[in-house]
Write a protein that holds these residues in place. Structure first.
Motif, short mmCIF file in Angstrom:
data_model
loop_
_atom_site.label_atom_id
_atom_site.label_comp_id
_atom_site.label_asym_id
_atom_site.label_seq_id
_atom_site.Cartn_x
_atom_site.Cartn_y
_atom_site.Cartn_z
N ASN A 300 0.83 -1.21 0.00
CA ASN A 300 0.00 0.00 0.00
C ASN A 300 0.87 1.27 0.00
OD1 ASN A 300 -2.43 -1.42 0.00
ND2 ASN A 300 -2.51 -1.50 2.26
N ASN A 303 2.19 1.70 -3.43
CA ASN A 303 1.16 2.24 -4.32
C ASN A 303 0.97 3.75 -4.10
OD1 ASN A 303 0.64 -0.25 -5.52
ND2 ASN A 303 -0.90 -0.83 -3.99
N ASP A 307 1.61 6.50 -6.86
CA ASP A 307 0.55 7.45 -7.20
C ASP A 307 1.04 8.89 -7.05
OD1 ASP A 307 -2.27 8.00 -7.88
OD2 ASP A 307 -2.29 8.89 -5.85
#
Length: 325
Positions: A300, A303, A307
């Motif tokens: 996570n 990610n 992003d």
């Protein structure tokens, strides 16, 4: 018989020569012919007292002919004191002709004081004009006024001994001119009425304590000088400008120093951030190793980081397109 006679003649001639040299027979004859009796013993006494007889007898003859009641002892005393006997007698004769009350004792005292007593008597009869140098003063409107004064003075016989001289008169008149011009509201007032200066200065009694009596003060010339007030204002403005520039330069230097200090702090903080970012992977690995961070948490985080990088890339691309358009 002839040789002793010649010797006697030579000795007589030598004796007579010495006598005529030591005793001024011709001066005695001249005094006797002028009606002034001076004994030979008196002349011999002068020689013994180292007095030049002609410097006593000739003034005595002159004084007696003028009707002055002067005795030879007074003249000898004044001569021995270092005075000028002939000048004193001339002054007494001039004073008598001008009907000025001057006695021998006062004339001798004036002469011994170093003043020219004959000139003083002549100045009492014929007043003297003293011209002052250029006296500069500034009126209240800031304009410089230059004036030259002519002071007519008469010698005061009573105050010649111990009285101040011409330099004091000139200094006092100059001070009075400066005071009068400085108190004028405008330089035009001085130019229109130069007698304002002379009248004001004359009323101050400037001859007090001097050897002269001021008869009149006349302004010979009045000129306008520089605008001292404007010059002083310009100098003051220039000084204020220099002070303001110095203070501004000081503030600018302080601002530059503060900016450099802030930049140094920012660089220091960036270095600390870079150092902290360099420790992030190590910290993540340690967290995974100790079980404080799970695999899913790690994915996570990756990610979120991807992003964020994508958003930054998109933002830079849009900014570049905007610049090109």
């Amino acid at each position: 018989m002839e040789i002793p006679f010649l010797i006697l003649v030579v000795l007589a001639i030598i004796a007579i020569s010495i006598l005529f040299t030591f005793v001024p027979i011709m001066l005695w004859v001249s005094a006797w012919a002028s009606g002034v009796y001076v004994g030979l013993t008196t002349l011999i006494g002068m020689r013994l007292r180292r007095i030049v007889p002609s410097r006593i007898v000739n003034p005595l003859i002159k004084a007696r002919k003028a009707g002055l009641d002067v005795v030879i002892d007074q003249l000898e005393t004044h001569y021995l004191a270092g005075g000028n006997v002939n000048r004193v007698v001339d002054a007494l004769i001039a004073a008598q002709r001008a009907e000025i009350d001057l006695v021998f004792e006062r004339a001798a005292a004036i002469d011994l004081a170093g003043r020219d007593v004959l000139e003083a008597v002549q100045m009492s009869v014929n007043p003297k004009v003293i011209e002052t140098p250029v006296v500069s003063a500034v009126a209240k409107d800031g304009i410089e006024v230059k004036a030259i004064a002519r002071v007519t003075v008469r010698a005061n016989i009573e105050r010649l001994v111990g009285g101040a001289g011409e330099e004091t008169i000139i200094a006092r008149v100059g001070e009075g001119i400066v005071t009068t011009n400085g108190s004028a509201d405008s330089h035009k007032q001085v130019l229109e009425n130069p007698d304002l200066i002379s009248n004001t200065v004359l009323e101050k009694g400037l001859d007090a304590g001097t050897a002269f009596e001021i008869l009149s003060i006349d302004i010979a010339d009045v000129d306008v000088g520089k605008n001292i007030g404007a010059t002083l204002q310009i100098d003051q403005a220039e000084a204020d400008k220099n002070i303001a520039q110095a203070k501004a330069e000081e503030r600018r230097a302080m601002a530059v120093a503060k900016e450099q200090e802030m930049r140094a702090r920012v660089e220091e903080m960036r270095a600390k951030v870079v150092e902290a970012e360099a420790r992030v992977p190590e910290a993540l690995a340690e967290a995974l190793r100790q079980g404080n961070l799970g695999v899913m948490d790690y994915y996570n985080l990756q990610n979120i980081s991807a992003d964020t990088d994508m958003r930054k890339s998109i933002g830079h691309t849009e900014g570049d397109d905007g610049d090109e358009s």
